[in-house]
Design an enzyme around this catalytic site. Structure first.
Site, PDB file in Angstrom:
ATOM      1  N   LYS A 207       0.841  -1.199   0.000  1.00 52.39           N
ATOM      2  CA  LYS A 207       0.000   0.000   0.000  1.00 52.39           C
ATOM      3  C   LYS A 207       0.881   1.256   0.000  1.00 52.39           C
ATOM      4  O   LYS A 207       0.691   2.160  -0.791  1.00 52.39           O
ATOM      5  CB  LYS A 207      -0.919  -0.028   1.229  1.00 52.39           C
ATOM      6  CG  LYS A 207      -1.792   1.188   1.348  1.00 52.39           C
ATOM      7  CD  LYS A 207      -2.754   1.091   2.511  1.00 52.39           C
ATOM      8  CE  LYS A 207      -3.389   2.460   2.755  1.00 52.39           C
ATOM      9  NZ  LYS A 207      -4.316   2.489   3.861  1.00 52.39           N
ATOM     10  N   GLU A 213      10.465  -4.880   4.532  1.00 55.44           N
ATOM     11  CA  GLU A 213      10.496  -6.302   4.160  1.00 55.44           C
ATOM     12  C   GLU A 213      10.186  -6.472   2.674  1.00 55.44           C
ATOM     13  O   GLU A 213      10.853  -7.219   1.958  1.00 55.44           O
ATOM     14  CB  GLU A 213       9.443  -7.092   4.966  1.00 55.44           C
ATOM     15  CG  GLU A 213       9.731  -7.233   6.437  1.00 55.44           C
ATOM     16  CD  GLU A 213       9.094  -6.140   7.274  1.00 55.44           C
ATOM     17  OE1 GLU A 213       8.950  -5.001   6.767  1.00 55.44           O
ATOM     18  OE2 GLU A 213       8.766  -6.423   8.438  1.00 55.44           O
ATOM     19  N   GLY A 268      -4.880  -1.566   4.917  1.00 61.08           N
ATOM     20  CA  GLY A 268      -4.123  -2.721   4.418  1.00 61.08           C
ATOM     21  C   GLY A 268      -4.814  -4.040   4.714  1.00 61.08           C
ATOM     22  O   GLY A 268      -4.936  -4.916   3.851  1.00 61.08           O
ATOM     23  N   ARG A 269      -5.298  -4.201   5.947  1.00 56.57           N
ATOM     24  CA  ARG A 269      -5.918  -5.482   6.334  1.00 56.57           C
ATOM     25  C   ARG A 269      -7.335  -5.629   5.805  1.00 56.57           C
ATOM     26  O   ARG A 269      -7.991  -6.627   6.068  1.00 56.57           O
ATOM     27  CB  ARG A 269      -5.865  -5.644   7.860  1.00 56.57           C
ATOM     28  CG  ARG A 269      -6.461  -4.488   8.640  1.00 56.57           C
ATOM     29  CD  ARG A 269      -6.070  -4.547  10.116  1.00 56.57           C
ATOM     30  NE  ARG A 269      -6.480  -3.361  10.853  1.00 56.57           N
ATOM     31  CZ  ARG A 269      -5.776  -2.238  10.928  1.00 56.57           C
ATOM     32  NH1 ARG A 269      -4.618  -2.135  10.296  1.00 56.57           N
ATOM     33  NH2 ARG A 269      -6.202  -1.207  11.641  1.00 56.57           N
ATOM     34  N   GLU A 354      -4.920  -6.175  14.796  1.00 57.26           N
ATOM     35  CA  GLU A 354      -4.343  -4.888  14.378  1.00 57.26           C
ATOM     36  C   GLU A 354      -5.430  -3.802  14.431  1.00 57.26           C
ATOM     37  O   GLU A 354      -5.127  -2.622  14.567  1.00 57.26           O
ATOM     38  CB  GLU A 354      -3.739  -4.998  12.965  1.00 57.26           C
ATOM     39  CG  GLU A 354      -2.574  -4.049  12.740  1.00 57.26           C
ATOM     40  CD  GLU A 354      -1.887  -4.199  11.392  1.00 57.26           C
ATOM     41  OE1 GLU A 354      -2.562  -4.055  10.357  1.00 57.26           O
ATOM     42  OE2 GLU A 354      -0.667  -4.448  11.353  1.00 57.26           O
ATOM     43  N   HIS A 385      -6.452 -32.885  18.072  1.00 54.95           N
ATOM     44  CA  HIS A 385      -5.359 -33.748  18.542  1.00 54.95           C
ATOM     45  C   HIS A 385      -4.181 -32.920  19.033  1.00 54.95           C
ATOM     46  O   HIS A 385      -3.059 -33.405  19.106  1.00 54.95           O
ATOM     47  CB  HIS A 385      -4.941 -34.698  17.420  1.00 54.95           C
ATOM     48  CG  HIS A 385      -6.079 -35.577  16.997  1.00 54.95           C
ATOM     49  ND1 HIS A 385      -6.355 -36.780  17.607  1.00 54.95           N
ATOM     50  CD2 HIS A 385      -7.052 -35.389  16.073  1.00 54.95           C
ATOM     51  CE1 HIS A 385      -7.436 -37.315  17.054  1.00 54.95           C
ATOM     52  NE2 HIS A 385      -7.876 -36.487  16.125  1.00 54.95           N
ATOM     53  N   LYS A 513       9.502  -1.075  14.046  1.00 50.95           N
ATOM     54  CA  LYS A 513      10.109  -0.752  12.741  1.00 50.95           C
ATOM     55  C   LYS A 513      11.221   0.276  12.932  1.00 50.95           C
ATOM     56  O   LYS A 513      12.308   0.148  12.362  1.00 50.95           O
ATOM     57  CB  LYS A 513       9.063  -0.104  11.815  1.00 50.95           C
ATOM     58  CG  LYS A 513       7.987  -1.008  11.281  1.00 50.95           C
ATOM     59  CD  LYS A 513       7.137  -0.223  10.270  1.00 50.95           C
ATOM     60  CE  LYS A 513       5.837  -0.912   9.974  1.00 50.95           C
ATOM     61  NZ  LYS A 513       4.924  -0.119   9.155  1.00 50.95           N
TER      62      LYS A 513
HETATM   63  O1  F6P Z   1       3.266  -2.824   9.662  1.00 55.62           O
HETATM   64  C1  F6P Z   1       1.905  -3.036   9.577  1.00 55.62           C
HETATM   65  C2  F6P Z   1       1.405  -2.732   8.216  1.00 55.62           C
HETATM   66  O2  F6P Z   1       1.371  -1.362   8.017  1.00 55.62           O
HETATM   67  C3  F6P Z   1       0.043  -3.351   7.976  1.00 55.62           C
HETATM   68  O3  F6P Z   1      -0.996  -2.607   8.471  1.00 55.62           O
HETATM   69  C4  F6P Z   1       0.056  -3.499   6.505  1.00 55.62           C
HETATM   70  O4  F6P Z   1      -0.938  -4.368   6.066  1.00 55.62           O
HETATM   71  C5  F6P Z   1       1.463  -4.005   6.285  1.00 55.62           C
HETATM   72  O5  F6P Z   1       2.230  -3.308   7.216  1.00 55.62           O
HETATM   73  C6  F6P Z   1       2.012  -3.837   4.901  1.00 55.62           C
HETATM   74  O6  F6P Z   1       2.022  -2.495   4.513  1.00 55.62           O
HETATM   75  P1  F6P Z   1       2.197  -2.093   3.012  1.00 55.62           P
HETATM   76  O7  F6P Z   1       1.073  -2.684   2.243  1.00 55.62           O
HETATM   77  O8  F6P Z   1       2.169  -0.601   3.005  1.00 55.62           O
HETATM   78  O9  F6P Z   1       3.519  -2.632   2.544  1.00 55.62           O
END
Ligand code: F6P
Length: 548
Positions: A207, A213, A268-269, A354, A385, A513
């Site tokens: 987003k 990452e 995002g979620r 979140e 189980h 972060k």
């Molecule tokens: O670090 C949390 C977050 O901001 C989430 O809310 C989001 O879904 C995820 O990181 C990934 O963010 P992006 O889509 O901006 O890479």
């Protein structure tokens, strides 16, 4: 919201809570009231929610609905659907519902209808997927794409991962989707190991297009591709992007012709319905994706129009509030009896935790009550189980959502009958339990001595009275999956309103972060860690000595 009415409702609920804890026995309640099942269910077409095995009474449900009214859940709901900026800390609208408003009218944000842009992106996604599927989109060396790697994390990963797993029976032939999220290099290395760069397409999904990452993985994927194909120009045919930050996409080197946008009013979620759903479209085809959207749209309409006592998300939310705030449950288990829903608990962990893992109100006041529960779970029957022991005989109160389809999408009907029998049996066992008298009766028929029975009997008692909700539907098709996911989204929304938190920001992810950025040069040994606390500095030193 009326603060007085909220206080009155909470006080009433507390009184009812004391009463229920002391007197309500579910086994007895079913014996006394043959209509309990008929009264405590809500449905939307074939999607049927039995909440009769919860620790509730009519009075409890009435009081919970009064709480929802006092919190003005319906007013907030209407503001969300209308595009008001209810995400106050980020000054944004919350309009993931617009993404599936396929048959509805215009929805305005700041006087501008968002629907034309949504439909435009959908038609670009459809056209793009059709080209990939047909082979009209070719890789740099002229070959058809066979493998898609989505690089994203959190909301840019979990939704498509969960849906692609859930819709496995609908996957089209000739294309495989892979997901890389973790900055742990093992994830991308393991994924790329068996792929051919000539036939691999990367989707960089972020987003913000700033997530470390995702960018780290994206650059490694780029290096891998260029190394394999020996030409930087290959990137154009093997990388597409999904983001709200298209200028950052261009800066990364992806042609914005090959980028699909969405908007800051999509959390995002809550974004799997947007262009973030591209891996879903590539896996199952655009028409099935549209069925998913239509399922969510059907749940949106239900949520908007059903009265509180017939409203599925409202009912689930209120029952959750009852356990969290009145009966003291700290977690909620999500137990799908469906192997294809194996990633649903992880998906809902982000969606719920979140969103509602907050301890200040929307206007920044500290909160003196419990908010979001811990969400966890695994598919049945595997969980039976493993951890069900604790749900049956442990000391925690754990409300459970069981999720199951009447019909399988595979031909092994004997398996499905066993799966359903196990699901219903667990709900029944949790509710009924097994009394000491029943245990002793059973043991008396065997060859144990009375003294041995005295020792064993308490171990075999099930207290029962353990709550669960059964979510049952015809089959797990895209439409039903859309309804299920939207159902949970709205449940989370209602709880956020009652808890008076902003469910649409996530400041709690920021500190880690920021500190990871500061610690990186220390981990790399280019900066001294002396300024950190003794534990962090000591760990860095210890780690470096293990490396040398
Ligand atoms: O670090 C949390 C977050 O901001 C989430 O809310 C989001 O879904 C995820 O990181 C990934 O963010 P992006 O889509 O901006 O890479």
């Amino acid at each position: 919201m009326s603060a007085d009415k909220m206080t009155d409702s909470w006080e009433k609920l507390d009184r009812l809570g004391a009463d229920v804890s002391e007197k309500l026995n579910l086994r007895q309640a079913f014996a006394d009231d043959p209509k309990r099942f008929d009264r405590f269910n809500v449905s939307l077409d074939d999607l049927f929610v039995d909440y009769s095995k919860n620790l509730i009474s009519d009075d409890v449900m009435v009081a919970l609905r009064e709480l929802a009214t006092a919190a003005n859940v319906e007013g907030w709901r209407d503001r969300m659907f209308a595009g008001d900026r209810i995400n106050v800390t980020e000054n944004r609208a919350v309009l993931h519902t617009a993404l599936r408003n396929l048959d509805g009218g215009s929805i305005e944000v700041d006087g501008e209808d968002v629907m034309p842009a949504i439909k435009d992106v959908l038609s670009r996604l459809k056209a793009f997927a059709a080209r990939v599927h047909s082979g009209a989109w070719k890789g740099h060396t002229g070959k058809k794409i066979t493998d898609v790697v989505n690089i994203g994390i959190g909301g840019s990963d979990l939704g498509p991962v969960m849906v692609n797993e859930a819709l496995r029976p609908y996957h089209v032939d000739g294309i495989r989707c892979h997901f890389v999220s973790n900055v742990d290099g093992a994830h991308i290395v393991d994924t790329l190991k068996h792929l051919d760069a000539q036939t691999t397409l990367f989707i960089i999904a972020s987003k913000t297009f700033t997530t470390d990452e995702t960018l780290t993985n994206a650059y490694s994927a780029r290096d891998w591709l260029i190394k394999a194909l020996g030409d930087e120009n290959a990137v154009a045919k093997h990388f597409v992007a999904v983001s709200t930050a298209l200028e950052k996409v261009a800066a990364f080197g992806i042609d914005t012709e090959n980028a699909f946008g969405f908007w800051d009013w999509v959390g995002g979620r809550y974004s799997l319905w947007s262009a973030i759903g591209l891996p879903i479209i590539l896996a199952v085809g655009y028409d099935k994706f549209e069925e998913l959207l239509r399922g969510a749209q059907a749940m949106d309409t239900h949520f908007k129009t059903a009265p509180l006592d017939a409203n599925i998300p409202v009912t689930l939310a209120l029952i959750g509030v009852w356990y969290r705030n009145v009966l003291g449950a700290s977690s909620q288990a999500i137990l799908p009896y469906d192997q294809h829903l194996s990633r649903l608990p992880a998906y809902l962990q982000q969606a719920d935790m979140e969103s509602n893992g907050k301890s200040v109100t929307r206007d920044g006041q500290p909160i003196a009550y419990e908010t979001g529960p811990i969400i966890w779970g695994e598919p049945g029957t595997n969980g039976q189980h493993a951890f069900y022991q604790l749900i049956h005989q442990g000391t925690e109160l754990i409300p459970v959502d069981f999720i199951v389809a009447a019909k399988a999408l595979h031909p092994l009907s004997n398996h499905h009958d066993k799966l359903v029998a196990n699901c219903f049996a667990q709900a029944e066992a949790l509710m009924r339990g097994k009394t000491e008298a029943e245990v002793r009766d059973e043991l008396a028929g065997g060859d144990l001595s009375p003294a041995e029975i005295d020792v064993l009997a308490p171990q075999k008692v099930f207290a029962g009275n353990k709550p669960s909700t059964m979510i049952l539907y015809k089959q797990l098709d895209p439409f039903t999956l859309g309804r299920l996911v939207a159902m949970y989204e709205h449940k989370i929304f209602v709880q956020g309103i009652i808890w008076n938190v902003n469910s649409y920001d996530q400041w709690g992810v920021e500190l880690g972060k920021q500190l990871a950025k500061e610690l990186l040069p220390m981990v790399q040994g280019t900066e001294n860690a002396g300024s950190r606390d003794a534990s962090t500095a000591g760990l860095i030193k210890q780690m470096q000595s293990l490396r040398s």
